[in-house]
Motif scaffolding. Structure first.
Motif, mmCIF file in Angstrom:
data_model
loop_
_atom_site.group_PDB
_atom_site.id
_atom_site.type_symbol
_atom_site.label_atom_id
_atom_site.label_comp_id
_atom_site.label_asym_id
_atom_site.label_seq_id
_atom_site.Cartn_x
_atom_site.Cartn_y
_atom_site.Cartn_z
ATOM 1 N N GLY A 1 6.986 42.917 24.111
ATOM 2 C CA GLY A 1 8.403 43.058 23.783
ATOM 3 C C GLY A 1 9.206 43.272 25.046
ATOM 4 N N VAL A 2 10.501 43.319 24.901
ATOM 5 C CA VAL A 2 11.376 43.459 26.054
ATOM 6 C C VAL A 2 11.536 44.940 26.396
ATOM 7 C CG1 VAL A 2 13.517 43.490 24.717
ATOM 8 C CG2 VAL A 2 13.551 42.662 27.042
ATOM 9 N N ARG A 3 11.543 45.234 27.675
ATOM 10 C CA ARG A 3 11.787 46.613 28.122
ATOM 11 C C ARG A 3 12.404 46.585 29.519
ATOM 12 N NH1 ARG A 3 5.700 48.809 28.947
ATOM 13 N NH2 ARG A 3 5.234 47.685 30.845
ATOM 14 N N ARG A 4 12.909 47.717 29.916
ATOM 15 C CA ARG A 4 13.628 47.835 31.174
ATOM 16 C C ARG A 4 12.681 48.341 32.258
ATOM 17 N NH1 ARG A 4 18.287 45.849 32.992
ATOM 18 N NH2 ARG A 4 19.454 47.344 34.178
ATOM 19 N N GLU A 5 12.596 47.629 33.392
ATOM 20 C CA GLU A 5 11.779 48.036 34.535
ATOM 21 C C GLU A 5 12.528 47.702 35.816
ATOM 22 O OE1 GLU A 5 7.999 46.119 34.528
ATOM 23 O OE2 GLU A 5 7.443 46.914 32.572
ATOM 24 N N PHE A 6 12.703 48.669 36.672
ATOM 25 C CA PHE A 6 13.288 48.473 37.996
ATOM 26 C C PHE A 6 14.623 47.725 37.958
ATOM 27 C CE2 PHE A 6 8.620 48.418 38.756
ATOM 28 C CZ PHE A 6 8.543 49.655 39.338
ATOM 29 N N GLY A 7 15.469 48.060 37.003
ATOM 30 C CA GLY A 7 16.796 47.460 36.939
ATOM 31 C C GLY A 7 16.834 46.067 36.359
ATOM 32 N N ARG A 8 15.810 45.664 35.645
ATOM 33 C CA ARG A 8 15.801 44.335 35.032
ATOM 34 C C ARG A 8 15.095 44.424 33.682
ATOM 35 N NH1 ARG A 8 11.070 41.619 38.789
ATOM 36 N NH2 ARG A 8 9.572 43.241 38.314
ATOM 37 N N TRP A 9 15.372 43.454 32.836
ATOM 38 C CA TRP A 9 14.671 43.350 31.563
ATOM 39 C C TRP A 9 13.442 42.476 31.779
ATOM 40 C CZ3 TRP A 9 15.921 46.383 27.658
ATOM 41 C CH2 TRP A 9 17.206 46.892 27.583
ATOM 42 N N HIS B 1 5.663 38.283 33.191
ATOM 43 C CA HIS B 1 5.781 36.839 32.995
ATOM 44 C C HIS B 1 7.239 36.388 33.049
ATOM 45 C CE1 HIS B 1 1.671 35.750 31.061
ATOM 46 N NE2 HIS B 1 1.547 36.394 32.180
ATOM 47 N N TYR B 2 8.122 37.180 32.450
ATOM 48 C CA TYR B 2 9.539 36.829 32.420
ATOM 49 C C TYR B 2 10.363 38.041 32.827
ATOM 50 C CZ TYR B 2 7.471 33.254 29.440
ATOM 51 O OH TYR B 2 6.674 32.263 28.953
ATOM 52 N N ALA B 3 11.433 37.806 33.600
ATOM 53 C CA ALA B 3 12.321 38.888 34.029
ATOM 54 C C ALA B 3 13.748 38.358 34.105
ATOM 55 C CB ALA B 3 11.884 39.433 35.381
ATOM 56 N N ASN B 4 14.725 39.251 33.860
ATOM 57 C CA ASN B 4 16.120 38.848 33.866
ATOM 58 C C ASN B 4 16.969 40.022 34.331
ATOM 59 O OD1 ASN B 4 18.744 38.071 33.291
ATOM 60 N ND2 ASN B 4 18.177 37.059 31.387
ATOM 61 N N ARG B 5 17.753 39.820 35.388
ATOM 62 C CA ARG B 5 18.677 40.843 35.881
ATOM 63 C C ARG B 5 20.117 40.587 35.444
ATOM 64 N NH1 ARG B 5 16.772 44.365 39.786
ATOM 65 N NH2 ARG B 5 14.828 43.749 40.769
ATOM 66 N N ALA B 6 20.390 39.460 34.816
ATOM 67 C CA ALA B 6 21.762 39.102 34.463
ATOM 68 C C ALA B 6 22.289 39.897 33.276
ATOM 69 C CB ALA B 6 21.842 37.607 34.148
ATOM 70 N N ILE B 7 21.417 40.429 32.445
ATOM 71 C CA ILE B 7 21.842 41.176 31.255
ATOM 72 C C ILE B 7 22.018 42.641 31.628
ATOM 73 C CG2 ILE B 7 21.186 41.838 28.918
ATOM 74 C CD1 ILE B 7 19.509 39.275 28.818
ATOM 75 N N ALA C 1 21.333 41.820 23.476
ATOM 76 C CA ALA C 1 21.336 40.608 24.298
ATOM 77 C C ALA C 1 19.972 40.393 24.949
ATOM 78 C CB ALA C 1 22.420 40.682 25.361
ATOM 79 N N ALA C 2 19.321 41.491 25.359
ATOM 80 C CA ALA C 2 17.992 41.369 25.955
ATOM 81 C C ALA C 2 16.974 40.874 24.936
ATOM 82 C CB ALA C 2 17.558 42.715 26.529
ATOM 83 N N GLU C 3 17.073 41.354 23.703
ATOM 84 C CA GLU C 3 16.158 40.875 22.658
ATOM 85 C C GLU C 3 16.404 39.407 22.345
ATOM 86 O OE1 GLU C 3 16.992 43.675 19.578
ATOM 87 O OE2 GLU C 3 15.461 45.088 20.281
#
Length: 100
Positions: A50-58, A76-82, A89-91
């Motif tokens: 599932g999605v979670r927050r790590e080091f300022g990114r989802w 595998h996947y990371a996003n800092r834009a959200i 939105a992260a989900e």
């Protein structure tokens, strides 16, 4: 705060036995080896945490295998834009990324 005799609480003055040394080595090795996670019997291992927050990114990590361990491997996947406070939105991003 020390004891009246000047020693710390956990000082050990007796010689260390071979059994204590072997136990220490076994514990150190057990902590160093990756552990297999106990999953549900019907889980084929292809699931994601599932999605979670790590080091300022989802991030999205798999349940097992490479990328599943926090602090050790890259997700595998990371996003800092959200933004960090927008879980919905992260989900949505996670579901779109995984193609669900």
């Amino acid at each position: 705060m020390g004891l009246p005799n000047g020693r710390r609480y956990a000082d050990y003055i007796s010689p260390v036995s071979t059994r204590d040394r072997v136990t220490g080595v076994v514990r150190a090795l057990a902590l160093a080896l990756p552990r297999r996670r106990k999953l549900h019997p019907q889980d084929a291992g292809g699931g994601y945490q599932g999605v979670r927050r790590e080091f300022g990114r989802w991030v999205v990590r798999p349940m097992t295998g490479p990328g599943s361990r926090h602090w050790i491997s890259k997700p595998h996947y990371a996003n800092r834009a959200i933004p960090g406070n927008d879980l919905k939105a992260a989900e949505d991003w996670m579901l779109e990324t995984l193609g669900i």
